[in-house]
Design a protein around this motif. Structure first.
Motif, PDB file in Angstrom:
ATOM      1  N   ASN A 181      50.161  21.703 -22.894  1.00 35.95           N
ATOM      2  CA  ASN A 181      51.277  20.867 -23.334  1.00 35.95           C
ATOM      3  C   ASN A 181      52.535  21.055 -22.495  1.00 35.95           C
ATOM      4  N   PHE A 182      52.413  21.655 -21.332  1.00 38.13           N
ATOM      5  CA  PHE A 182      53.545  21.852 -20.427  1.00 38.13           C
ATOM      6  C   PHE A 182      53.224  21.143 -19.117  1.00 38.13           C
ATOM      7  N   VAL A 183      54.201  20.405 -18.592  1.00 34.72           N
ATOM      8  CA  VAL A 183      54.012  19.696 -17.329  1.00 34.72           C
ATOM      9  C   VAL A 183      55.252  19.909 -16.474  1.00 34.72           C
ATOM     10  N   ASP A 184      55.047  20.278 -15.213  1.00 37.54           N
ATOM     11  CA  ASP A 184      56.175  20.361 -14.290  1.00 37.54           C
ATOM     12  C   ASP A 184      56.522  18.958 -13.818  1.00 37.54           C
ATOM     13  N   TRP A 185      57.829  18.677 -13.801  1.00 41.13           N
ATOM     14  CA  TRP A 185      58.298  17.340 -13.430  1.00 41.13           C
ATOM     15  C   TRP A 185      59.669  17.459 -12.764  1.00 41.13           C
ATOM     16  N   GLN A 186      59.753  17.110 -11.505  1.00 34.68           N
ATOM     17  CA  GLN A 186      61.000  17.062 -10.737  1.00 34.68           C
ATOM     18  C   GLN A 186      61.857  18.322 -10.894  1.00 34.68           C
ATOM     19  N   GLY A 187      61.256  19.456 -10.796  1.00 37.86           N
ATOM     20  CA  GLY A 187      62.006  20.709 -10.894  1.00 37.86           C
ATOM     21  C   GLY A 187      62.294  21.156 -12.311  1.00 37.86           C
ATOM     22  N   VAL A 247      57.829  19.749 -22.053  1.00 39.25           N
ATOM     23  CA  VAL A 247      57.003  20.315 -23.117  1.00 39.25           C
ATOM     24  C   VAL A 247      56.797  19.199 -24.130  1.00 39.25           C
ATOM     25  N   TYR A 248      55.550  18.939 -24.477  1.00 39.89           N
ATOM     26  CA  TYR A 248      55.278  17.854 -25.404  1.00 39.89           C
ATOM     27  C   TYR A 248      54.221  18.278 -26.417  1.00 39.89           C
ATOM     28  N   LYS A 249      54.209  17.548 -27.518  1.00 39.13           N
ATOM     29  CA  LYS A 249      53.207  17.788 -28.564  1.00 39.13           C
ATOM     30  C   LYS A 249      52.950  16.461 -29.250  1.00 39.13           C
ATOM     31  N   ARG A 250      51.691  16.160 -29.479  1.00 43.20           N
ATOM     32  CA  ARG A 250      51.341  14.917 -30.162  1.00 43.20           C
ATOM     33  C   ARG A 250      51.152  15.188 -31.645  1.00 43.20           C
ATOM     34  N   TYR A 251      51.846  14.402 -32.450  1.00 39.50           N
ATOM     35  CA  TYR A 251      51.679  14.418 -33.899  1.00 39.50           C
ATOM     36  C   TYR A 251      51.352  12.986 -34.315  1.00 39.50           C
ATOM     37  N   ALA A 252      50.164  12.785 -34.843  1.00 39.23           N
ATOM     38  CA  ALA A 252      49.676  11.456 -35.253  1.00 39.23           C
ATOM     39  C   ALA A 252      49.779  10.491 -34.069  1.00 39.23           C
ATOM     40  N   SER A 253      50.597   9.475 -34.179  1.00 38.93           N
ATOM     41  CA  SER A 253      50.670   8.482 -33.107  1.00 38.93           C
ATOM     42  C   SER A 253      51.887   8.668 -32.211  1.00 38.93           C
ATOM     43  N   TYR A 257      54.271  11.136 -29.507  1.00 31.02           N
ATOM     44  CA  TYR A 257      54.427  12.281 -28.619  1.00 31.02           C
ATOM     45  C   TYR A 257      55.891  12.714 -28.684  1.00 31.02           C
ATOM     46  N   PHE A 258      56.115  13.963 -29.025  1.00 28.21           N
ATOM     47  CA  PHE A 258      57.453  14.551 -29.039  1.00 28.21           C
ATOM     48  C   PHE A 258      57.602  15.315 -27.733  1.00 28.21           C
ATOM     49  N   CYS A 259      58.523  14.884 -26.875  1.00 27.87           N
ATOM     50  CA  CYS A 259      58.691  15.471 -25.540  1.00 27.87           C
ATOM     51  C   CYS A 259      60.094  16.041 -25.399  1.00 27.87           C
ATOM     52  N   MET A 260      60.178  17.219 -24.795  1.00 23.81           N
ATOM     53  CA  MET A 260      61.458  17.833 -24.480  1.00 23.81           C
ATOM     54  C   MET A 260      61.419  18.327 -23.043  1.00 23.81           C
ATOM     55  N   CYS A 261      62.475  18.058 -22.316  1.00 21.95           N
ATOM     56  CA  CYS A 261      62.584  18.496 -20.926  1.00 21.95           C
ATOM     57  C   CYS A 261      63.478  19.731 -20.890  1.00 21.95           C
ATOM     58  N   ILE A 262      62.965  20.813 -20.310  1.00 26.91           N
ATOM     59  CA  ILE A 262      63.697  22.077 -20.273  1.00 26.91           C
ATOM     60  C   ILE A 262      63.759  22.594 -18.840  1.00 26.91           C
ATOM     61  N   ASP A 263      64.572  23.617 -18.644  1.00 25.26           N
ATOM     62  CA  ASP A 263      64.616  24.297 -17.351  1.00 25.26           C
ATOM     63  C   ASP A 263      63.330  25.093 -17.168  1.00 25.26           C
ATOM     64  N   THR A 265      60.150  26.142 -27.181  1.00 25.18           N
ATOM     65  CA  THR A 265      60.378  24.698 -27.227  1.00 25.18           C
ATOM     66  C   THR A 265      59.327  24.015 -28.095  1.00 25.18           C
ATOM     67  N   LEU A 266      58.077  24.454 -27.999  1.00 22.26           N
ATOM     68  CA  LEU A 266      57.043  23.921 -28.892  1.00 22.26           C
ATOM     69  C   LEU A 266      57.386  24.213 -30.351  1.00 22.26           C
ATOM     70  N   GLN A 267      57.956  25.384 -30.614  1.00 19.40           N
ATOM     71  CA  GLN A 267      58.378  25.731 -31.971  1.00 19.40           C
ATOM     72  C   GLN A 267      59.510  24.827 -32.442  1.00 19.40           C
ATOM     73  N   ILE A 268      60.434  24.493 -31.552  1.00 18.17           N
ATOM     74  CA  ILE A 268      61.533  23.593 -31.908  1.00 18.17           C
ATOM     75  C   ILE A 268      60.976  22.215 -32.256  1.00 18.17           C
ATOM     76  N   ILE A 269      60.021  21.738 -31.462  1.00 17.30           N
ATOM     77  CA  ILE A 269      59.384  20.450 -31.749  1.00 17.30           C
ATOM     78  C   ILE A 269      58.717  20.505 -33.127  1.00 17.30           C
TER      79      ILE A 269
END
Length: 161
Positions: free
Chosen positions: A48-54, A58-64, A66-72, A80-84
């Protein structure tokens, strides 16, 4: 620090965005398109972690959704998964098994809850009961204001007869 929060449906429609780092509108659209393409095409058994442009998304799918958060990259992905998860649990308690339609028709509540949890991209409140208490207090204030406005409009209507 969380740079932005995106809620995306499986069809790629954006249901909620919250930006903690300033992006011009044109770049926001580009970011949303890139993140959507990146997250929606990943398999369910992948990390559930993807590197993107530096940064790290962090994302998690719940039902339909996707909750995504971009972090350092130096931030803790598991936190971050816990915050989601924390956000989703509060939404579940407030709406009673939250679904995509709840967020579409009550987006202002979803934003209010998110604002109670995060400030400037940092976790503010980790107590679910405190957040729910604030939200229900806000609901009571809104209802009281509606009743007052209704009674004032009735008084004005009767005075103009």
């Amino acid at each position: 620090m969380i740079h932005f929060v995106l809620l995306i449906s499986r069809q790629g429609k954006v249901r909620l965005t919250k930006w903690y780092t300033p992006y011009p509108q044109k770049q926001r659209s580009k970011v949303i398109k890139e993140i959507s393409a990146l997250v929606l095409t990943r398999g369910p058994k992948l990390c559930n972690f993807v590197d993107w442009q530096g940064y790290r998304v962090v994302y998690k799918r719940y039902a339909s959704l996707y909750f995504c958060m971009c972090i350092d990259p130096a931030d803790n992905e598991l936190e971050t998964l816990q915050i989601i998860h924390h956000y989703v649990e509060i939404l579940d308690r407030y709406f009673g098994n939250v679904c995509e339609l709840d967020l579409i028709f009550n987006f202002h509540k979803a934003y209010f809850i998110l604002d109670e949890i995060l400030i400037a991209g940092e976790l503010q409140e980790s107590n679910k009961k405190a957040v729910l208490r604030l939200v229900t207090t806000q609901d009571a204030l809104v209802e009281a204001a509606k009743e007052e406005a209704s009674s004032l409009s009735n008084i004005i209507a009767q005075a103009t007869k």
